[in-house]
Design an enzyme around this catalytic site. Sequence first.
Site, mmCIF file in Angstrom:
data_model
loop_
_atom_site.group_PDB
_atom_site.id
_atom_site.type_symbol
_atom_site.label_atom_id
_atom_site.label_comp_id
_atom_site.label_asym_id
_atom_site.label_seq_id
_atom_site.Cartn_x
_atom_site.Cartn_y
_atom_site.Cartn_z
ATOM 1 N N ASN A 103 32.070 10.994 -40.495
ATOM 2 C CA ASN A 103 31.244 12.306 -40.009
ATOM 3 C C ASN A 103 29.729 12.235 -40.476
ATOM 4 O O ASN A 103 29.244 13.049 -40.219
ATOM 5 C CB ASN A 103 31.912 13.442 -40.643
ATOM 6 C CG ASN A 103 31.903 13.784 -42.150
ATOM 7 O OD1 ASN A 103 31.487 12.816 -42.833
ATOM 8 N ND2 ASN A 103 32.270 14.788 -42.649
ATOM 9 N N GLY A 157 22.541 5.876 -25.708
ATOM 10 C CA GLY A 157 22.670 4.453 -25.252
ATOM 11 C C GLY A 157 22.278 3.647 -26.403
ATOM 12 O O GLY A 157 22.344 4.037 -27.459
ATOM 13 N N THR A 158 22.076 2.500 -25.963
ATOM 14 C CA THR A 158 21.903 1.280 -27.095
ATOM 15 C C THR A 158 20.533 1.173 -27.579
ATOM 16 O O THR A 158 19.523 1.652 -27.205
ATOM 17 C CB THR A 158 22.377 -0.146 -26.400
ATOM 18 O OG1 THR A 158 21.331 -0.241 -25.495
ATOM 19 C CG2 THR A 158 23.557 -0.046 -25.679
ATOM 20 N N GLY A 159 20.406 0.440 -28.728
ATOM 21 C CA GLY A 159 19.297 0.306 -29.527
ATOM 22 C C GLY A 159 18.293 -0.333 -28.695
ATOM 23 O O GLY A 159 17.153 0.061 -28.514
ATOM 24 N N PRO A 160 18.535 -1.618 -28.253
ATOM 25 C CA PRO A 160 17.618 -2.314 -27.564
ATOM 26 C C PRO A 160 17.092 -1.878 -26.369
ATOM 27 O O PRO A 160 15.931 -2.010 -26.093
ATOM 28 C CB PRO A 160 18.637 -3.684 -27.130
ATOM 29 C CG PRO A 160 19.424 -3.857 -28.207
ATOM 30 C CD PRO A 160 20.004 -2.301 -28.637
ATOM 31 N N VAL A 162 17.546 1.832 -24.921
ATOM 32 C CA VAL A 162 16.889 3.227 -25.198
ATOM 33 C C VAL A 162 15.940 3.293 -26.199
ATOM 34 O O VAL A 162 15.114 4.145 -26.355
ATOM 35 C CB VAL A 162 17.954 4.174 -24.682
ATOM 36 C CG1 VAL A 162 18.782 4.656 -25.705
ATOM 37 C CG2 VAL A 162 17.257 5.779 -24.520
ATOM 38 N N GLU A 201 14.700 4.965 -43.500
ATOM 39 C CA GLU A 201 15.963 5.063 -44.475
ATOM 40 C C GLU A 201 16.602 3.947 -44.093
ATOM 41 O O GLU A 201 17.476 3.939 -43.192
ATOM 42 C CB GLU A 201 16.679 6.378 -44.310
ATOM 43 C CG GLU A 201 15.743 7.677 -44.456
ATOM 44 C CD GLU A 201 15.453 7.769 -45.940
ATOM 45 O OE1 GLU A 201 16.002 7.120 -46.834
ATOM 46 O OE2 GLU A 201 14.741 8.806 -46.210
ATOM 47 N N CYS A 235 25.239 4.552 -46.950
ATOM 48 C CA CYS A 235 24.265 3.404 -47.750
ATOM 49 C C CYS A 235 24.041 3.600 -49.105
ATOM 50 O O CYS A 235 23.580 2.686 -49.811
ATOM 51 C CB CYS A 235 23.043 4.061 -47.188
ATOM 52 S SG CYS A 235 22.718 5.749 -47.090
ATOM 53 N N GLU A 416 12.573 11.232 -47.711
ATOM 54 C CA GLU A 416 12.612 12.702 -47.104
ATOM 55 C C GLU A 416 12.094 13.596 -48.214
ATOM 56 O O GLU A 416 12.271 13.168 -49.630
ATOM 57 C CB GLU A 416 14.098 12.986 -47.033
ATOM 58 C CG GLU A 416 14.798 12.164 -46.130
ATOM 59 C CD GLU A 416 14.430 12.523 -44.717
ATOM 60 O OE1 GLU A 416 13.969 13.831 -44.506
ATOM 61 O OE2 GLU A 416 14.608 11.638 -43.634
#
Length: 435
Positions: A103, A157-160, A162, A201, A235, A416
């Site tokens: 989540n 959408g995808t990183g490369p 959009v 981050e 992370c 942050e």
Amino acid sequence: MSGTRELLMLENFIDGKFLPCHSYIDSYDPSTGEVYCKVPNSGKEEIEAAVEAAREAFPSWSSCSPHERSQVLNRLADLLEQSLEDLAQAESKDQAGLISPWNLPLYLLTWKIAPAIAAGNTVIAKPSELTSVTAWMLCKLLNKAGVPPGVVNIVFGTGPKVGEALVSHPEVPLISFTGSQPTAERITQLSAPFCKKLSLELGGKNPAIIFEDANLDECIPATVRSSFTNQGEICLCTSRIFVQKSIYNEFLKRFVEATRKWKVSIPSDPSASMGALISKAHLEKVRSYIKKACAEGAKILCGEGVDRLSLPPRNQAGYFMLPTVITDIKDESCCMQEEIFGPVTCVVPFDSEEEVIRRANNVKYGLAATVWSGNVGRIHRVAQKLQSGLVWTNCWLIRELNLPFGGMKYSGIGREGAKDSHDFFTEIKTITVKY
Ligand code: NAD
């Protein structure tokens, strides 16, 4: 696909409207490996529309009083809370087929959107293409809560495709990114010509340091949680465990016993401690690290390749693996240096305080660390010397949300909570102590 359930078709949310896209990508249910949803494969065109909507909405939203904006945000928070309660009830009736156990996508998205719009900004968000459904559900609540059109736009959408269109758009002055270090490198390059403000981050290679005077009854279950919660896909999860030599064998025996009790199961199983990993590609990447460790002569004490995972027939193609403990591994090994981001942790012995500080710091990352000891003086000495944005002592994942959050070194910039100066906050370390 089971045939009984209709494929969910997501739409972009631009200017307060749900808009279909010209093409779609498949999104998979990690617990079965089946396609369960189609995600818009957006690009420059959709980013242009979202930028225009955000630009149009900015003058009136930014001139609302903080009180007016807080009323909208509080309505949104109430709606979100209600929806999550409804989902929890549906899950407890075993009818929740579409919600994966991971989540964090909603958590991280709302963590970014809420402060940005509270301050009067208008935003364009691009959630991960692997976990877009919760963001799409949030869009429905934005309208209900009365967030004006264009204040929050969500483009999927995808990183490369959009992602890069968004980062390279000259009218988007600030990028707040949470993800991996290689992607951050690309984003930094793309945004450099526009002098964009960046908040990054990124990943971690987080150590747990366990001294001989630690309370093992508390430390062992907490270190199992810190290593394997959310399949190790947080992370802040521990992935290197340094144990003082005098208690090394005892720790290892009890840690492996506790790890073996960590149940891997399907989302509808209330006794599950761990579910499937996020994708097939990610599962393969995590497994490849274990293979490399074996090739280097390391020992696998439990988990992948050692124990048997049993799953119902429908979930055999899901992306599951057992929590895995590696020993007899060198600090230079890629398993000790690179972020694996899966349920894999390495346990190694150490002799002295100075030695363990040096070895814990000997990675490019510096996000989070845990120190276990009954000696308050030692805790403060060690915590101050660790190159880590966050140090927990005798606990894990206790958060004080008023304190800045973020990493040192390759774990990111622009914590942050930081107001003006990055330099100021990189000097501050968040230390949470529980005696
Ligand atoms: P990722 O870097 O692959 O992707 C993150 C996001 O960036 C996705 O939305 C992706 O579509 C997009 N993206 C990918 N390539 C892009 C490009 N060229 N231009 C613009 N956008 C692009 O990371 P991931 O696998 O989704 O997430 C896991 C990583 O995130 C781990 O490294 C983890 O440690 C890190 N993370 C850090 C924190 C933190 O607070 N420090 C929190 C959660 C996750």
